[in-house]
Scaffold this active site. Structure first.
Site, PDB file in Angstrom:
ATOM      1  N   ILE A  47      21.031  53.228  59.447  1.00 29.36           N
ATOM      2  CA  ILE A  47      20.822  54.456  60.212  1.00 29.36           C
ATOM      3  C   ILE A  47      21.736  54.500  61.424  1.00 29.36           C
ATOM      4  O   ILE A  47      21.841  53.520  62.176  1.00 29.36           O
ATOM      5  CB  ILE A  47      19.353  54.566  60.668  1.00 29.36           C
ATOM      6  CG1 ILE A  47      18.485  54.677  59.418  1.00 29.36           C
ATOM      7  CG2 ILE A  47      19.132  55.771  61.574  1.00 29.36           C
ATOM      8  CD1 ILE A  47      17.045  54.486  59.682  1.00 29.36           C
ATOM      9  N   HIS A  49      21.462  55.627  64.603  1.00 22.08           N
ATOM     10  CA  HIS A  49      20.280  56.012  65.378  1.00 22.08           C
ATOM     11  C   HIS A  49      20.624  57.052  66.438  1.00 22.08           C
ATOM     12  O   HIS A  49      21.702  57.017  67.036  1.00 22.08           O
ATOM     13  CB  HIS A  49      19.690  54.781  66.078  1.00 22.08           C
ATOM     14  CG  HIS A  49      18.935  53.888  65.152  1.00 22.08           C
ATOM     15  ND1 HIS A  49      17.770  54.281  64.531  1.00 22.08           N
ATOM     16  CD2 HIS A  49      19.159  52.625  64.721  1.00 22.08           C
ATOM     17  CE1 HIS A  49      17.315  53.298  63.767  1.00 22.08           C
ATOM     18  NE2 HIS A  49      18.150  52.272  63.858  1.00 22.08           N
ATOM     19  N   LYS A 249      11.046  49.409  65.364  1.00 21.21           N
ATOM     20  CA  LYS A 249      11.019  50.856  65.123  1.00 21.21           C
ATOM     21  C   LYS A 249      10.032  51.202  64.018  1.00 21.21           C
ATOM     22  O   LYS A 249       9.809  52.361  63.724  1.00 21.21           O
ATOM     23  CB  LYS A 249      12.419  51.330  64.743  1.00 21.21           C
ATOM     24  CG  LYS A 249      13.427  51.181  65.862  1.00 21.21           C
ATOM     25  CD  LYS A 249      14.799  51.672  65.431  1.00 21.21           C
ATOM     26  CE  LYS A 249      15.850  51.430  66.492  1.00 21.21           C
ATOM     27  NZ  LYS A 249      16.193  50.015  66.696  1.00 21.21           N
ATOM     28  N   ILE A 333      23.706  40.874  68.766  1.00 23.80           N
ATOM     29  CA  ILE A 333      23.786  42.323  68.535  1.00 23.80           C
ATOM     30  C   ILE A 333      22.729  42.710  67.502  1.00 23.80           C
ATOM     31  O   ILE A 333      22.953  42.669  66.292  1.00 23.80           O
ATOM     32  CB  ILE A 333      25.211  42.737  68.077  1.00 23.80           C
ATOM     33  CG1 ILE A 333      26.282  42.204  69.044  1.00 23.80           C
ATOM     34  CG2 ILE A 333      25.287  44.251  67.934  1.00 23.80           C
ATOM     35  CD1 ILE A 333      26.230  42.754  70.458  1.00 23.80           C
ATOM     36  N   CYS A 399      25.897  54.217  35.436  1.00 18.06           N
ATOM     37  CA  CYS A 399      24.799  54.681  36.317  1.00 18.06           C
ATOM     38  C   CYS A 399      25.374  55.505  37.468  1.00 18.06           C
ATOM     39  O   CYS A 399      24.847  56.544  37.831  1.00 18.06           O
ATOM     40  CB  CYS A 399      24.034  53.517  36.912  1.00 18.06           C
ATOM     41  SG  CYS A 399      23.314  52.393  35.722  1.00 18.06           S
TER      42      CYS A 399
HETATM   43  C1  LIG Z   1      16.818  44.462  58.911  1.00 20.96           C
HETATM   44  C2  LIG Z   1      17.825  45.112  59.811  1.00 20.96           C
HETATM   45  C3  LIG Z   1      17.844  46.501  59.995  1.00 20.96           C
HETATM   46  C4  LIG Z   1      18.764  47.084  60.848  1.00 20.96           C
HETATM   47  N1  LIG Z   1      18.865  48.437  60.892  1.00 20.96           N
HETATM   48  C5  LIG Z   1      19.808  49.015  61.683  1.00 20.96           C
HETATM   49  C6  LIG Z   1      19.994  50.407  61.673  1.00 20.96           C
HETATM   50  O1  LIG Z   1      19.391  51.134  60.882  1.00 20.96           O
HETATM   51  N2  LIG Z   1      20.886  50.940  62.544  1.00 20.96           N
HETATM   52  C7  LIG Z   1      21.585  50.171  63.415  1.00 20.96           C
HETATM   53  O2  LIG Z   1      22.339  50.725  64.219  1.00 20.96           O
HETATM   54  N3  LIG Z   1      21.482  48.833  63.399  1.00 20.96           N
HETATM   55  C8  LIG Z   1      20.627  48.244  62.540  1.00 20.96           C
HETATM   56  N4  LIG Z   1      20.518  46.891  62.486  1.00 20.96           N
HETATM   57  C9  LIG Z   1      21.360  46.079  63.356  1.00 20.96           C
HETATM   58  C10 LIG Z   1      22.753  45.901  62.792  1.00 20.96           C
HETATM   59  O3  LIG Z   1      22.738  45.714  61.396  1.00 20.96           O
HETATM   60  C11 LIG Z   1      23.380  44.702  63.478  1.00 20.96           C
HETATM   61  O4  LIG Z   1      23.249  44.850  64.875  1.00 20.96           O
HETATM   62  C12 LIG Z   1      24.850  44.535  63.153  1.00 20.96           C
HETATM   63  O5  LIG Z   1      25.076  44.553  61.771  1.00 20.96           O
HETATM   64  C13 LIG Z   1      25.318  43.217  63.751  1.00 20.96           C
HETATM   65  O6  LIG Z   1      26.652  43.025  63.417  1.00 20.96           O
HETATM   66  P1  LIG Z   1      27.372  41.651  63.729  1.00 20.96           P
HETATM   67  O7  LIG Z   1      28.785  41.838  63.349  1.00 20.96           O
HETATM   68  O8  LIG Z   1      27.043  41.226  65.121  1.00 20.96           O
HETATM   69  O9  LIG Z   1      26.626  40.587  62.813  1.00 20.96           O
HETATM   70  P2  LIG Z   1      26.846  40.219  61.275  1.00 20.96           P
HETATM   71  O10 LIG Z   1      27.027  41.412  60.436  1.00 20.96           O
HETATM   72  O11 LIG Z   1      25.745  39.289  60.915  1.00 20.96           O
HETATM   73  O12 LIG Z   1      28.223  39.461  61.279  1.00 20.96           O
HETATM   74  C14 LIG Z   1      28.378  38.171  61.825  1.00 20.96           C
HETATM   75  C15 LIG Z   1      29.439  37.478  61.010  1.00 20.96           C
HETATM   76  O13 LIG Z   1      29.742  36.225  61.599  1.00 20.96           O
HETATM   77  C16 LIG Z   1      30.001  35.308  60.563  1.00 20.96           C
HETATM   78  N5  LIG Z   1      29.816  33.968  61.114  1.00 20.96           N
HETATM   79  C17 LIG Z   1      28.690  33.438  61.629  1.00 20.96           C
HETATM   80  N6  LIG Z   1      28.907  32.173  62.023  1.00 20.96           N
HETATM   81  C18 LIG Z   1      30.205  31.901  61.786  1.00 20.96           C
HETATM   82  C19 LIG Z   1      31.014  30.753  61.959  1.00 20.96           C
HETATM   83  N7  LIG Z   1      30.535  29.613  62.489  1.00 20.96           N
HETATM   84  N8  LIG Z   1      32.307  30.804  61.572  1.00 20.96           N
HETATM   85  C20 LIG Z   1      32.817  31.931  61.029  1.00 20.96           C
HETATM   86  N9  LIG Z   1      32.078  33.045  60.819  1.00 20.96           N
HETATM   87  C21 LIG Z   1      30.788  33.037  61.201  1.00 20.96           C
HETATM   88  C22 LIG Z   1      28.987  35.665  59.496  1.00 20.96           C
HETATM   89  O14 LIG Z   1      29.370  35.198  58.215  1.00 20.96           O
HETATM   90  C23 LIG Z   1      28.975  37.183  59.583  1.00 20.96           C
HETATM   91  O15 LIG Z   1      29.874  37.782  58.674  1.00 20.96           O
HETATM   92  C24 LIG Z   1      19.654  46.274  61.586  1.00 20.96           C
HETATM   93  C25 LIG Z   1      19.661  44.883  61.376  1.00 20.96           C
HETATM   94  C26 LIG Z   1      18.808  44.320  60.451  1.00 20.96           C
HETATM   95  C27 LIG Z   1      18.930  42.877  60.141  1.00 20.96           C
END
Ligand SMILES: Cc1cc2nc3c(=O)[nH]c(=O)nc-3n(C[C@H](O)[C@H](O)[C@H](O)COP(=O)(O)OP(=O)(O)OC[C@H]3O[C@@H](n4cnc5c(N)ncnc54)[C@H](O)[C@@H]3O)c2cc1C
Length: 479
Positions: A47, A49, A249, A333, A399
């Site tokens: 979403i 938001h 939420k 995040i 599909c």
């Molecule tokens: C259940 C759920 C529902 C959500 N719904 C929403 C929503 O509807 N709307 C919204 O705005 N947000 C939503 N969020 C929040 C949003 O999905 C996250 O805030 C966002 O995806 C975080 O992104 P990121 O890049 O910080 O983390 P991630 O996508 O987890 O990326 C982190 C990356 O770091 C890599 N990594 C970790 N450790 C290492 C390492 N040591 N060496 C190399 N690589 C590493 C991992 O492999 C991963 O690819 C939701 C989250 C969840 C879990």
């Protein structure tokens, strides 16, 4: 030596790589997995938001509305699947109505535009499948549903096309600070860089602790979902939320960009950040809770359950800081991180500029992406299109009506492809009712043909998820 190394290729790392790719910099994006977007950025609620619920005193509250606007701009720039569905936060009793008032006022402070308070009758007129118990709702028009992994992949594809280097299967295990650079060590390699960005999601506290005193602790929080087939029909048009609490939420019912219905998530603290299992017990609760707002939900249409892990933390906000010289945390995040990603990237780059990172724009930079979705081509134009592009005349995924042309184009867009799910996330094959049961082997053949990878080495998804173990004739011989 790199100018910048970004650790983590989720939506935050990829949005940052995308923004940095417009500058004359030598940037490396590292991820421990075999594809980008394999963490929270793949498994979430998708979403964009509106911004009614984050506390205005937090970065989440400050970035949400700006982030949603920027996401909607990027949807056009990067050709990403998106629907401006709007959201309804429904009230089932008088207490809920008071809560809605609170969030309406919060929304005003956060700058949410176009909010409306509706009575029960008007709410059900707009959404006839809502419970008769619904006595009112808060309508947030400036919100929508996005394809979250496509959003992440698209930014990575453009970043790589515009010069960012991507290294997958590189788990960072240590970071050493030297007099004028950092040495980022992975399990197999090491890379020198002037600046480091920590975008490691649920592991962002561990990466932070490699260079600075502990400042926050991630509390991985799992959320489980049902994904209903589109045969369930148009159950709801907007995203239907219950009244939020300070912690979550709530369990929502939402359409998806692929016309499915998504139901979930719960919020369960877990100790293993990799534990994406789903459980009958929790899913039963999710179903029960969702039926309070949409009683007619028919879970016999379920085609998949999955879970995502939130990077919740004891800091209770995004942790965006320069935590050591030339080291930027874009950490912890949690939601609404997907929505805020483009703004988090922009703000992070400003902090690095204050640290001395020189931002000289390249003479030419193309931040756009355009892809073909065959089913969106008007029927009367398809024959001509196929004549010029015969690969689009062969349907591989029945599909979802995905053609060979779309799969080949996805493979050629520049990011390494190791798995069937990499194609699912890029072209949409295998997303439908049979979940790749029929098209999987054909997709495997196309990947092998286009990339030269042996079919035996093509995975289902993450490292180690082999599909084939050998040739049947060899197996006969061995027997
Ligand atoms: C259940 C759920 C529902 C959500 N719904 C929403 C929503 O509807 N709307 C919204 O705005 N947000 C939503 N969020 C929040 C949003 O999905 C996250 O805030 C966002 O995806 C975080 O992104 P990121 O890049 O910080 O983390 P991630 O996508 O987890 O990326 C982190 C990356 O770091 C890599 N990594 C970790 N450790 C290492 C390492 N040591 N060496 C190399 N690589 C590493 C991992 O492999 C991963 O690819 C939701 C989250 C969840 C879990």
């Amino acid at each position: 030596m790199f100018d910048v190394i970004i650790i983590g290729a989720g939506v935050i790392g990829c949005a940052t790589a995308y923004e940095l790719s417009q500058f004359d910099l030598n940037v490396l994006l590292l991820d421990k997995e075999n594809d980008v977007s394999l963490g929270a950025s793949r498994a979430n609620t998708a979403i964009v938001h509106g911004g009614y619920d984050p506390d205005p005193a937090t970065l989440m509250g400050k970035y949400n509305v700006k982030g949603a606007k920027r996401c909607i701009e990027l949807v056009d720039t990067l050709d990403i699947e998106f629907k401006k569905s709007g959201s309804l936060i429904v009230a089932l009793d008088e207490n809920d109505l008071k809560t809605l008032d609170k969030y309406y006022n919060r929304g005003l402070i956060n700058g949410v535009e176009g909010m409306e308070m509706l009575d029960g009758e008007e709410t059900r007129r707009r959404e006839p499948n809502l419970s008769k118990e619904v006595i009112g709702a808060l309508w947030i028009p400036e919100s929508g549903i996005i394809n979250p992994w496509e959003f992440t992949i698209a930014m990575a594809e453009v970043a790589v096309r515009e010069g960012v280097k991507l290294e997958l299967n590189q788990k960072v295990v240590d970071i050493e600070k030297n007099s004028d650079h950092y040495l980022v060590k992975t399990e197999t390699d090491q890379f020198q860089t002037k600046y480091v960005i920590n975008a490691a999601g649920v592991y962002s506290d561990q990466i932070h602790n490699m260079v600075a005193e502990p400042a926050f602790k991630i509390k991985p929080t799992r959320g489980q979902y049902f994904l209903l087939d589109r045969s369930a029909g148009e159950t709801v048009k907007a995203v239907i939320f219950p009244c939020p609490t300070e912690l979550t939420k709530g369990i929502l019912v939402s359409p998806t960009v692929h016309e499915n219905i998504l139901v979930g998530p719960d919020a369960e603290g877990i100790s293993d950040p990799e534990d994406t299992s789903t459980t009958r017990e929790v899913l039963d609760l999710v179903a029960k809770e969702a039926r309070r707002s949409v009683p007619s939900l028919d879970f016999r249409h379920n085609i998949r359950n999955y879970s995502g892990i939130r990077a919740n933390s004891d800091y209770n906000d995004f942790f965006i800081k320069i935590s050591a010289p030339n080291f930027l945390d874009l950490a912890a995040i949690k939601s609404p991180g997907l929505t805020c990603a483009p703004i988090i990237a922009e703000e992070g780059i400003k902090l690095l500029a204050e640290e001395g990172l020189e931002l000289n724009k390249k003479d030419s930079w193309d931040g756009t992406r355009k892809i073909v979705r065959f089913k969106e081509i008007p029927k009367e134009e398809r024959a001509d299109f196929i004549e010029k592009n015969p690969d689009y005349g062969r349907i591989i995924c029945r599909c979802e009506h995905i053609t060979e042309g779309e799969i080949v184009a996805a493979i050629r867009r520049g990011l390494p492809i190791h798995s069937l799910d990499a194609i699912k996330r890029r072209a949409g094959s295998g997303l439908g009712r049979c979940q790749g049961g029929f098209c999987g082997p054909r997709v495997q053949e196309i990947i092998a043909r286009e990339t030269g990878i042996s079919p035996l080495d093509i995975l289902l998804n993450k490292t180690g998820s082999y599909i084939l173990v050998g040739q049947t004739k060899n197996a006969d011989k061995e027997a």
